[in-house]
Design a protein around this motif. Structure first.
Motif, PDB file in Angstrom:
ATOM      1  N   ASP A 249     -12.760  39.573  10.748  1.00 51.80           N
ATOM      2  CA  ASP A 249     -13.158  40.276   9.411  1.00 51.80           C
ATOM      3  C   ASP A 249     -12.188  39.767   8.549  1.00 51.80           C
ATOM      4  OD1 ASP A 249     -10.648  41.708   9.997  1.00 51.80           O
ATOM      5  OD2 ASP A 249     -11.608  43.738  10.228  1.00 51.80           O
ATOM      6  N   ALA A 250     -12.348  40.288   7.317  1.00 53.65           N
ATOM      7  CA  ALA A 250     -11.634  39.716   6.162  1.00 53.65           C
ATOM      8  C   ALA A 250     -10.046  39.875   6.650  1.00 53.65           C
ATOM      9  CB  ALA A 250     -11.956  40.771   4.876  1.00 53.65           C
ATOM     10  N   ARG A 251      -9.529  40.484   7.456  1.00 55.37           N
ATOM     11  CA  ARG A 251      -8.070  40.412   7.761  1.00 55.37           C
ATOM     12  C   ARG A 251      -7.872  39.037   7.977  1.00 55.37           C
ATOM     13  NH1 ARG A 251      -6.607  42.649  11.994  1.00 55.37           N
ATOM     14  NH2 ARG A 251      -8.514  42.752  13.067  1.00 55.37           N
TER      15      ARG A 251
ATOM     16  N   PRO B 212     -19.453  40.593   3.588  1.00 54.81           N
ATOM     17  CA  PRO B 212     -19.684  39.902   5.201  1.00 54.81           C
ATOM     18  C   PRO B 212     -20.311  38.578   5.178  1.00 54.81           C
ATOM     19  CG  PRO B 212     -20.193  42.186   5.287  1.00 54.81           C
ATOM     20  CD  PRO B 212     -19.996  41.876   3.790  1.00 54.81           C
ATOM     21  N   ASP B 213     -21.410  38.342   4.396  1.00 56.16           N
ATOM     22  CA  ASP B 213     -22.107  37.031   4.460  1.00 56.16           C
ATOM     23  C   ASP B 213     -21.349  36.109   3.847  1.00 56.16           C
ATOM     24  OD1 ASP B 213     -22.810  37.894   2.021  1.00 56.16           O
ATOM     25  OD2 ASP B 213     -24.828  37.446   2.087  1.00 56.16           O
ATOM     26  N   ALA B 214     -20.216  36.201   3.063  1.00 52.97           N
ATOM     27  CA  ALA B 214     -19.460  35.305   2.518  1.00 52.97           C
ATOM     28  C   ALA B 214     -18.247  34.871   3.271  1.00 52.97           C
ATOM     29  CB  ALA B 214     -19.022  36.034   0.927  1.00 52.97           C
ATOM     30  N   GLN B 215     -17.966  35.638   3.993  1.00 57.31           N
ATOM     31  CA  GLN B 215     -16.641  35.333   5.104  1.00 57.31           C
ATOM     32  C   GLN B 215     -16.625  33.626   5.410  1.00 57.31           C
ATOM     33  OE1 GLN B 215     -15.279  38.389   7.408  1.00 57.31           O
ATOM     34  NE2 GLN B 215     -14.044  36.806   8.709  1.00 57.31           N
ATOM     35  N   ASP B 216     -17.849  33.092   5.960  1.00 54.17           N
ATOM     36  CA  ASP B 216     -17.833  31.812   6.339  1.00 54.17           C
ATOM     37  C   ASP B 216     -17.634  31.138   5.240  1.00 54.17           C
ATOM     38  OD1 ASP B 216     -18.207  32.584   8.902  1.00 54.17           O
ATOM     39  OD2 ASP B 216     -20.383  32.303   8.893  1.00 54.17           O
ATOM     40  N   ARG B 217     -17.670  31.312   3.854  1.00 55.75           N
ATOM     41  CA  ARG B 217     -17.560  30.562   2.684  1.00 55.75           C
ATOM     42  C   ARG B 217     -16.213  30.898   2.247  1.00 55.75           C
ATOM     43  NH1 ARG B 217     -21.345  32.795  -0.944  1.00 55.75           N
ATOM     44  NH2 ARG B 217     -22.013  34.587   0.280  1.00 55.75           N
ATOM     45  N   THR B 218     -15.467  31.370   3.136  1.00 57.63           N
ATOM     46  CA  THR B 218     -14.122  31.716   2.460  1.00 57.63           C
ATOM     47  C   THR B 218     -13.089  31.055   3.558  1.00 57.63           C
ATOM     48  OG1 THR B 218     -15.033  33.689   1.756  1.00 57.63           O
ATOM     49  CG2 THR B 218     -12.624  33.697   1.677  1.00 57.63           C
TER      50      THR B 218
END
Length: 336
Positions: free
Chosen positions: A236-238, A203-209
């Motif tokens: 979310d990751a979707r 979750p805390d890597a989503q903004d870095r993706t």
């Protein structure tokens, strides 16, 4: 043959799972039924949403993460591109020497500074790097990364970690919720059709993706994001989903549910037991991996009825659910 609760049509001597896995009968049947529905006009696009949800959940279970952390894709390099493209310019990326290029090329193509070191030195070289990208199990020879050491080193150095589980998921028990990103392709040990791949995002890597292939299916409600702006991706990751390869997702849903019902500790014991037995009988030390790389004449190996791969000038064999002691004997015959 019947193994681990399923029927397989893998021929004797098939040891090429690191290149292409053989599906159990229910997986092949699910894909065949879907092809027939397509052929007869019985399929509708929305029918495949169920299979996507099932494959997403199945991959999440194998890693020990929530389904909302998983995006679907088509190949390892494609899903890694979501990570590589989001990193700041000239990010310092550490990887294992000779790792699979689908892991390393996306970072190099984005202009990042990629450093290769021997796999057994990886954890000790994390300091000074921003990201570590490595395969859990090396494609060429089956060596397994020291994940506990890597995790500790990355946490101490403040480095992010991307793991490629393609050659591990499906036979090696995994708990990878700690990694920033985990990717895998489905057509090897996961016994799914080619065209299925996944990206698990902490979750805390989503903004870095970054959603480099943002598309209608990546919307919060895909069927409401078919036309027009503004950009409205899932929360979310979707958000990193690729529009699904339908038939691949049908097979992946069935394959991952099958694997999810197995005791992977038993699968590992079976696979590694065969691989290490082969090494022992060849007078070589055990390696604890389902993949074995051997100095051998590939023509003699093929003449012995073995289907294998050739990587870095060595014969590569892999033992999975459908392999037996007879396959070990076939390989030994090639060395007589």
């Amino acid at each position: 043959m019947h193994a681990f609760g399923a029927d397989f049509a893998a021929p004797s001597g098939y040891l090429n799972t690191p290149s292409m896995g053989i599906p159990p009968a229910p997986v092949a049947a699910a894909v065949a039924e879907s092809v027939e529905n397509w052929r007869t006009g019985a399929s509708r696009p929305g029918d495949f949403d169920e299979y996507v949800a099932r494959s997403r959940a199945g991959f999440a279970r194998l890693l020990g993460v929530e389904a909302g952390r998983v995006a679907i894709g088509a190949s390892v390099s494609q899903v890694i591109a979501n990570v590589a493209a989001a990193l700041p310019e000239r990010t310092r990326v550490l990887t294992a020497e000779g790792d699979f290029t689908s892991v390393t090329f996306p970072f190099a193509a984005c202009g990042h500074h990629v450093t290769e070191v021997p796999l057994d030195e990886l954890a000790g070289r994390v300091e000074g790097h921003d990201v570590v990208a490595v395969s859990v199990v090396q494609s060429a020879d089956g060596r397994i990364a020291d994940l506990p050491a890597l995790r500790a080193a990355a946490e101490a150095a403040g480095a992010a970690v991307l793991l490629d589980a393609t050659q591990a998921a499906g036979w090696l028990p995994l708990q990878l919720a700690w990694a920033d990103w985990v990717v895998a392709a489905g057509y090897k040990w996961l016994l799914a059709p080619r065209g299925s791949a996944w990206l698990a995002v902490r979750p805390d890597a989503q903004d870095r993706t970054r959603a480099v292939a943002a598309n209608w299916y990546a919307g919060e409600d895909p069927w409401a994001t078919v036309y027009g702006l503004p950009l409205r991706l899932a929360g979310d990751a979707r958000a990193f989903d690729l529009s699904p390869v339908w038939l691949a997702q049908v097979g992946a849903a069935a394959a991952l549910e099958y694997l999810g019902g197995l005791d992977l500790a038993q699968v590992r014991a079976h696979n590694v037991g065969l691989a290490d037995t082969l090494l022992e009988k060849l007078g070589l030390p055990p390696r604890g991996s389902a993949i074995v790389s051997l100095e051998a004449d590939p023509d003699r190996v093929a003449a012995a009825g073995i289907v294998s791969g050739l990587r870095n000038g060595k014969v590569r064999v892999g033992f999975h659910l459908y392999n037996t002691a007879d396959d070990v004997e076939r390989v030994l015959h090639a060395f007589e």
